[in-house]
Design a protein around this motif. Structure first.
Motif, PDB file in Angstrom:
ATOM      1  N   LEU A 230       0.820  -1.207   0.000  1.00  0.00           N
ATOM      2  CA  LEU A 230       0.000   0.000   0.000  1.00  0.00           C
ATOM      3  C   LEU A 230       0.854   1.255   0.000  1.00  0.00           C
ATOM      4  N   ALA A 231       1.993   1.195   0.669  1.00  0.00           N
ATOM      5  CA  ALA A 231       2.883   2.364   0.662  1.00  0.00           C
ATOM      6  C   ALA A 231       3.442   2.580  -0.750  1.00  0.00           C
ATOM      7  N   THR A 235       2.524   5.840  -3.047  1.00  0.00           N
ATOM      8  CA  THR A 235       3.644   6.577  -3.638  1.00  0.00           C
ATOM      9  C   THR A 235       3.366   6.847  -5.118  1.00  0.00           C
ATOM     10  N   LYS A 256       5.744  21.124   3.482  1.00  0.00           N
ATOM     11  CA  LYS A 256       6.550  20.174   4.247  1.00  0.00           C
ATOM     12  C   LYS A 256       7.621  20.892   5.075  1.00  0.00           C
ATOM     13  N   SER A 273       1.915  13.080   9.779  1.00  0.00           N
ATOM     14  CA  SER A 273       3.095  12.780   8.967  1.00  0.00           C
ATOM     15  C   SER A 273       3.150  13.677   7.725  1.00  0.00           C
ATOM     16  N   ASP A 391      -6.966   7.618   4.557  1.00  0.00           N
ATOM     17  CA  ASP A 391      -5.942   7.096   3.656  1.00  0.00           C
ATOM     18  C   ASP A 391      -6.632   6.740   2.335  1.00  0.00           C
ATOM     19  N   LEU A 399      -5.666   8.772   9.119  1.00  0.00           N
ATOM     20  CA  LEU A 399      -4.253   9.124   9.303  1.00  0.00           C
ATOM     21  C   LEU A 399      -4.061  10.128  10.437  1.00  0.00           C
ATOM     22  N   ARG A 401      -5.363   9.587  13.313  1.00  0.00           N
ATOM     23  CA  ARG A 401      -5.837   8.835  14.486  1.00  0.00           C
ATOM     24  C   ARG A 401      -5.122   9.175  15.785  1.00  0.00           C
ATOM     25  N   ASP A 461       5.639   4.885  11.410  1.00  0.00           N
ATOM     26  CA  ASP A 461       4.201   4.994  11.401  1.00  0.00           C
ATOM     27  C   ASP A 461       3.639   4.953   9.989  1.00  0.00           C
ATOM     28  N   HIS A 462       3.748   3.881   9.323  1.00  0.00           N
ATOM     29  CA  HIS A 462       3.050   3.813   8.057  1.00  0.00           C
ATOM     30  C   HIS A 462       2.747   2.375   7.680  1.00  0.00           C
ATOM     31  N   GLY A 463       2.019   2.276   6.595  1.00  0.00           N
ATOM     32  CA  GLY A 463       1.665   0.949   6.114  1.00  0.00           C
ATOM     33  C   GLY A 463       0.433   0.445   6.828  1.00  0.00           C
TER      34      GLY A 463
HETATM   35  P1  GTP Z   1       9.924  13.073   4.014  1.00  0.00           P
HETATM   36  O1  GTP Z   1      10.718  11.847   4.377  1.00  0.00           O
HETATM   37  O2  GTP Z   1       9.688  14.030   5.133  1.00  0.00           O
HETATM   38  O3  GTP Z   1      10.428  13.735   2.766  1.00  0.00           O
HETATM   39  O4  GTP Z   1       8.429  12.608   3.698  1.00  0.00           O
HETATM   40  P2  GTP Z   1       7.842  11.304   3.018  1.00  0.00           P
HETATM   41  O5  GTP Z   1       7.082  11.736   1.794  1.00  0.00           O
HETATM   42  O6  GTP Z   1       8.855  10.249   2.831  1.00  0.00           O
HETATM   43  O7  GTP Z   1       6.671  10.943   4.000  1.00  0.00           O
HETATM   44  P3  GTP Z   1       6.558  10.032   5.284  1.00  0.00           P
HETATM   45  O8  GTP Z   1       7.864   9.841   5.934  1.00  0.00           O
HETATM   46  O9  GTP Z   1       5.416  10.596   6.069  1.00  0.00           O
HETATM   47  O10 GTP Z   1       6.073   8.650   4.685  1.00  0.00           O
HETATM   48  C1  GTP Z   1       6.840   7.884   3.778  1.00  0.00           C
HETATM   49  C2  GTP Z   1       5.918   7.031   2.932  1.00  0.00           C
HETATM   50  O11 GTP Z   1       5.346   6.023   3.746  1.00  0.00           O
HETATM   51  C3  GTP Z   1       4.728   7.775   2.331  1.00  0.00           C
HETATM   52  O12 GTP Z   1       5.020   8.348   1.105  1.00  0.00           O
HETATM   53  C4  GTP Z   1       3.716   6.690   2.197  1.00  0.00           C
HETATM   54  O13 GTP Z   1       3.980   5.952   1.032  1.00  0.00           O
HETATM   55  C5  GTP Z   1       4.014   5.804   3.369  1.00  0.00           C
HETATM   56  N1  GTP Z   1       3.160   6.135   4.526  1.00  0.00           N
HETATM   57  C6  GTP Z   1       3.423   6.988   5.517  1.00  0.00           C
HETATM   58  N2  GTP Z   1       2.459   6.976   6.443  1.00  0.00           N
HETATM   59  C7  GTP Z   1       1.553   6.066   6.031  1.00  0.00           C
HETATM   60  C8  GTP Z   1       0.333   5.561   6.593  1.00  0.00           C
HETATM   61  O14 GTP Z   1      -0.090   5.937   7.683  1.00  0.00           O
HETATM   62  N3  GTP Z   1      -0.312   4.610   5.878  1.00  0.00           N
HETATM   63  C9  GTP Z   1       0.166   4.139   4.688  1.00  0.00           C
HETATM   64  N4  GTP Z   1      -0.530   3.208   4.029  1.00  0.00           N
HETATM   65  N5  GTP Z   1       1.324   4.576   4.137  1.00  0.00           N
HETATM   66  C10 GTP Z   1       1.997   5.528   4.796  1.00  0.00           C
END
Ligand code: GTP
Ligand code: MG
Length: 510
Positions: A230-231, A235, A256, A273, A391, A399, A401, A461-463
């Motif tokens: 999903l991440a 993306t 950002k 995030s 999301d 997100l 939460r 915190d993702h995925g």
């Molecule tokens: P910077 O590192 O600050 O440049 O930001 P980033 O765009 O990399 O964002 P972040 O670190 O918040 O998240 C990295 C990636 O993880 C995101 O682009 C998403 O693909 C994924 N991600 C982050 N949070 C979540 C979440 O809560 N759920 C899901 N499904 N994916 C997430």
């Protein structure tokens, strides 16, 4: 659509910055000087308007007329925003360095796990990365490699267990095996000489973190997670949005930076995030009049339903359809001629006035939904639902939460401050001033731990959640989601080593 499955996949990397999508025609809301700057940075944009794709429902009261700010002030904001953006976009050379690091890591993993491939996600893959952004990498590897029992599962006699109990046990076993697999990846990386390596096998999304050096000898932060489909998909979605209208990127870069400077960006402290704020930017641009961005998840959806697009039931669980034909979308937002200065100002106002008590940010539908529609009116389990952002694929996930009344209040105040300051002075630099600098001499901010937040003890915190539970049903037309909190894991059943073509990363340069 130019979707192509690839091995190592720098989604928005390398050549993407020089992809030459810059249309010949004038760009909406941009001065000749900015156009020069843009051309210098070789950004995407321009093209033809396909008005047929522009049908978006909007909440007009959230999108009142432009604030009363004189044009010189607006121009000043635009100028600073563009300059700021151009300074932060990695150069082609820097993107090549990143690609080289990815190739090196890919090689290291493939030597050990020939069926695996490494996929870039997060900001390095979605076209929103800064010069110093980390590398978020996802190892895509067949399930049986991860879950082959190497003594991790408890097995045992499950004959006397009920179905739920068996399923719960199965999920726990899988989590354990995933943890073990992460440790194996960490071993590989350690042997390859990665520095400052930390493994987090028990995190909600288990990862390995380390640093490695690029060809110039600069240290690059890397995070590797496993099969986080999903991440990877979100993306791609963000990457596609970034190519629809050129104004999204400068806006996200400014936002950002602003959230980091103003300390409203740490999900472990109950804030949001970067990913979440990026979605907020997209939502804002979707509901402008005329819209700057379409709703990619709705364009030609019924056609996709008719032809039974497999993305509508991704992994038999998630509705991951979205429209990917960048060429046809180029110029979508040209009917809106507002400058980046005006849009930033309106963005701050939009969220300063956003009715958080009633509404949910929802890019999946291109407009905010109501909390009532989502069943998010009350706090449920570990979801506070104070400020809700859905999301786009994991639609039962809010997100926001972890945000509570206090942190949402901080966020609210920051939006109000930014709007007020920007409309009164046009001083974007001052708006983005660090919170600490501003408070110099004042008492430091008390930390705001999100005490019972579900992820506070995890590092990443993702995925999708990986704990036990039932998977939510697909709602192809975006119908009402089930009441319970999403606890479904991504059901992945990869047959053999050949991965299905579900992670097709868009690379319009091909
Ligand atoms: P910077 O590192 O600050 O440049 O930001 P980033 O765009 O990399 O964002 P972040 O670190 O918040 O998240 C990295 C990636 O993880 C995101 O682009 C998403 O693909 C994924 N991600 C982050 N949070 C979540 C979440 O809560 N759920 C899901 N499904 N994916 C997430
Ligand atoms: Mg990142």
């Amino acid at each position: 659509g130019a979707a192509a499955p690839t091995g190592l996949n720098p989604v928005g990397g390398g050549g993407m910055l020089g992809l030459g999508l810059l249309g010949a025609g004038p760009l909406a809301g941009i001065t000749p000087h900015q156009q020069q700057l843009l051309a210098a940075a070789q950004l995407a944009g321009g093209g033809v308007v396909d008005a047929g794709l522009a049908a978006q429902a909007r909440l007009s009261k959230l999108n009142a007329a432009a604030p009363e700010v004189d044009s010189a002030t607006l121009e000043k904001i635009s100028e600073v925003a563009m300059q700021f953006f151009i300074e932060r976009v990695p150069t082609d050379e820097q993107m090549r360095e990143r690609e080289a690091v990815c190739s090196k890591l890919h090689q290291a993993v493939v030597n050990e796990f020939p069926s695996a491939r490494l996929q870039l996600f997060g900001s390095s893959g979605n076209n929103f990365c800064g010069k110093n952004s980390d590398l978020d990498l996802c190892l895509i590897v067949p399930e049986e490699v991860v879950y082959s029992d190497q003594g991790g599962g408890r097995g045992g006699n499950r004959r006397n267990m009920g179905r739920r109990e068996t399923e719960k046990r199965r999920q726990q076993d899988r989590k354990k095996l995933m943890g073990k697999f992460v440790l194996r990846i960490a071993d590989v990386m350690r042997r390859k000489g990665m520095e400052e390596l930390t493994e987090l096998p028990h995190a909600r999304v288990p990862i390995v973190k380390f640093k490695t050096r690029d060809e110039q000898g600069h240290l690059v932060d890397c995070d590797v997670c496993i099969n986080n489909y999903l991440a990877c998909l979100n993306t791609e979605l963000l990457f596609t949005y970034s190519h629809v209208d050129w104004r999204l990127r400068p806006m996200v870069y400014c936002v950002k930076h602003w959230i980091k400077q103003r300390q409203i960006n740490d999900p472990y402290k109950g804030y949001l995030s970067s990913y979440t704020y990026t979605l907020m930017c997209i939502q804002f641009l979707q509901q402008c009049t005329p819209p700057v961005l379409p709703c990619l998840q709705e364009i030609l959806r019924s056609e996709a339903v008719r032809r039974g697009d497999p993305m509508l039931r991704f992994r038999n669980t998630y509705d991951c359809y979205f429209y990917r034909d960048i060429e046809r979308l180029k110029g979508f937002g040209n009917a809106n001629t507002e400058s980046i200065g005006v849009l930033l100002l309106k963005f701050f106002r939009f969220y300063a006035h956003f009715d958080k008590k009633k509404l949910v940010v929802c890019i999946r539908r291109g407009k905010p939904l109501t909390k009532k529609d989502k069943g998010w009116e009350k706090a449920m389990q570990r979801n506070r639902h104070v400020f809700c952002i859905e999301d786009p694929f994991d639609t039962d996930v809010d997100l926001g939460r972890n945000a509570d009344e206090n942190t949402v209040n901080d966020i609210q105040q920051e939006f109000e401050r930014a709007f007020k300051m920007l409309s009164e002075t046009g001083d974007l630099v001052k708006v983005m001033e660090s919170y600490d600098t501003e408070r110099e001499g004042a008492a430091p901010l008390p930390p705001k731990p999100a005490d019972d937040a579900d992820d506070h003890d995890h590092d990443h915190d993702h995925g999708p959640p990986t704990d036990e539970g039932e998977t939510p049903p697909i709602t192809p037309e975006g119908g009402e989601p089930p009441e319970q909190w999403a606890t479904g894991s991504v059901e992945v059943d990869v047959p053999g080593v050949s991965l299905p073509a579900d992670i097709q990363i868009l690379d319009p340069s091909r």
